[in-house]
Design an enzyme around this catalytic site. Structure first.
Site, short mmCIF file in Angstrom:
data_model
loop_
_atom_site.label_atom_id
_atom_site.label_comp_id
_atom_site.label_asym_id
_atom_site.label_seq_id
_atom_site.Cartn_x
_atom_site.Cartn_y
_atom_site.Cartn_z
N ASP A 125 63.48 80.32 98.90
CA ASP A 125 64.32 79.38 98.16
C ASP A 125 65.78 79.59 98.56
O ASP A 125 66.23 80.72 98.72
CB ASP A 125 64.14 79.60 96.66
CG ASP A 125 64.69 78.44 95.84
OD1 ASP A 125 63.90 77.70 95.24
OD2 ASP A 125 65.93 78.26 95.81
N GLY A 185 62.81 70.22 84.68
CA GLY A 185 63.87 70.53 85.64
C GLY A 185 63.47 70.38 87.09
O GLY A 185 64.08 70.99 87.97
N HIS A 204 55.90 71.99 94.60
CA HIS A 204 56.17 73.33 95.15
C HIS A 204 55.86 74.35 94.08
O HIS A 204 56.24 74.20 92.91
CB HIS A 204 57.61 73.45 95.64
CG HIS A 204 58.64 72.89 94.71
ND1 HIS A 204 58.89 71.53 94.61
CD2 HIS A 204 59.46 73.49 93.82
CE1 HIS A 204 59.83 71.33 93.71
NE2 HIS A 204 60.19 72.50 93.19
P1 5GP Z 1 62.55 72.51 91.27
O1 5GP Z 1 63.70 72.54 90.30
O2 5GP Z 1 62.36 71.13 91.87
O3 5GP Z 1 61.28 73.07 90.68
O4 5GP Z 1 62.95 73.51 92.41
C1 5GP Z 1 63.53 73.11 93.61
C2 5GP Z 1 63.91 74.38 94.34
O5 5GP Z 1 64.22 74.04 95.67
C3 5GP Z 1 65.16 75.06 93.76
O6 5GP Z 1 64.85 76.39 93.38
C4 5GP Z 1 66.17 74.98 94.90
O7 5GP Z 1 66.99 76.13 94.99
C5 5GP Z 1 65.28 74.82 96.11
N1 5GP Z 1 65.90 74.08 97.21
C6 5GP Z 1 66.60 72.91 97.10
N2 5GP Z 1 67.01 72.50 98.30
C7 5GP Z 1 66.57 73.43 99.20
C8 5GP Z 1 66.70 73.55 100.62
O8 5GP Z 1 67.30 72.72 101.31
N3 5GP Z 1 66.12 74.64 101.19
C9 5GP Z 1 65.45 75.57 100.46
N4 5GP Z 1 64.93 76.60 101.13
N5 5GP Z 1 65.31 75.49 99.13
C10 5GP Z 1 65.86 74.43 98.50
#
Ligand code: 5GP
Ligand code: ZN
Length: 115
Positions: free
Chosen positions: A31, A94, A101
């Site tokens: 992440d 969120g 994922h």
């Molecule tokens: P969500 O809130 O959708 O469950 O989590 C999305 C996750 O994706 C977050 O923890 C965020 O830090 C991660 N994330 C967002 N953009 C990127 C990116 O460009 N690369 C990586 N490796 N992680 C990302």
């Protein structure tokens, strides 16, 4: 593959990420904003926007995400003390990236219930 999806682009290698696992069904990567000493995202190669969009025919691919997460957790030494696996589904949870994922979080204690 969805042309405007960040995680499809990471899975295809169009956007760089620190990959930790890759196979024909799933990709795992660090992440970009870790909230724990270990914070890895495990995604299916198939573009599925949310958990709410998982169809019966996706069961094998989704189940495989847990196998990958478990293997990485073991490799990172998390198996004994434990770790947390999280899917956020839509706005109230969120979810920011609309390609499912599995968050693999470990290396510290986590609160329950989550905030
Ligand atoms: P969500 O809130 O959708 O469950 O989590 C999305 C996750 O994706 C977050 O923890 C965020 O830090 C991660 N994330 C967002 N953009 C990127 C990116 O460009 N690369 C990586 N490796 N992680 C990302
Ligand atoms: Zn996608």
């Amino acid at each position: 593959m969805s042309a405007d999806c960040l995680f499809c682009k990471i899975a295809n290698g169009d956007i760089p990420a620190k990959l930790v696992h890759e196979d024909d069904m799933a990709v795992a990567f660090e992440d970009i904003k870790p909230v724990a000493p270990v914070h890895i995202l495990v995604i299916p190669r198939k573009h599925i926007p949310t958990v709410d969009d998982i169809e019966p025919e996706d069961s094998q691919a989704v189940g495989h995400l847990f196998q990958v997460a478990k293997k990485i957790a073991c490799e990172r030494g998390l198996a004994e003390n434990g770790y947390r696996l999280v899917f956020n589904c839509k706005a109230d949870a969120g979810q920011l990236v609309y390609h499912i994922h599995l968050h693999l979080l470990g290396g510290r204690k986590f609160n329950w219930p989550p905030g």
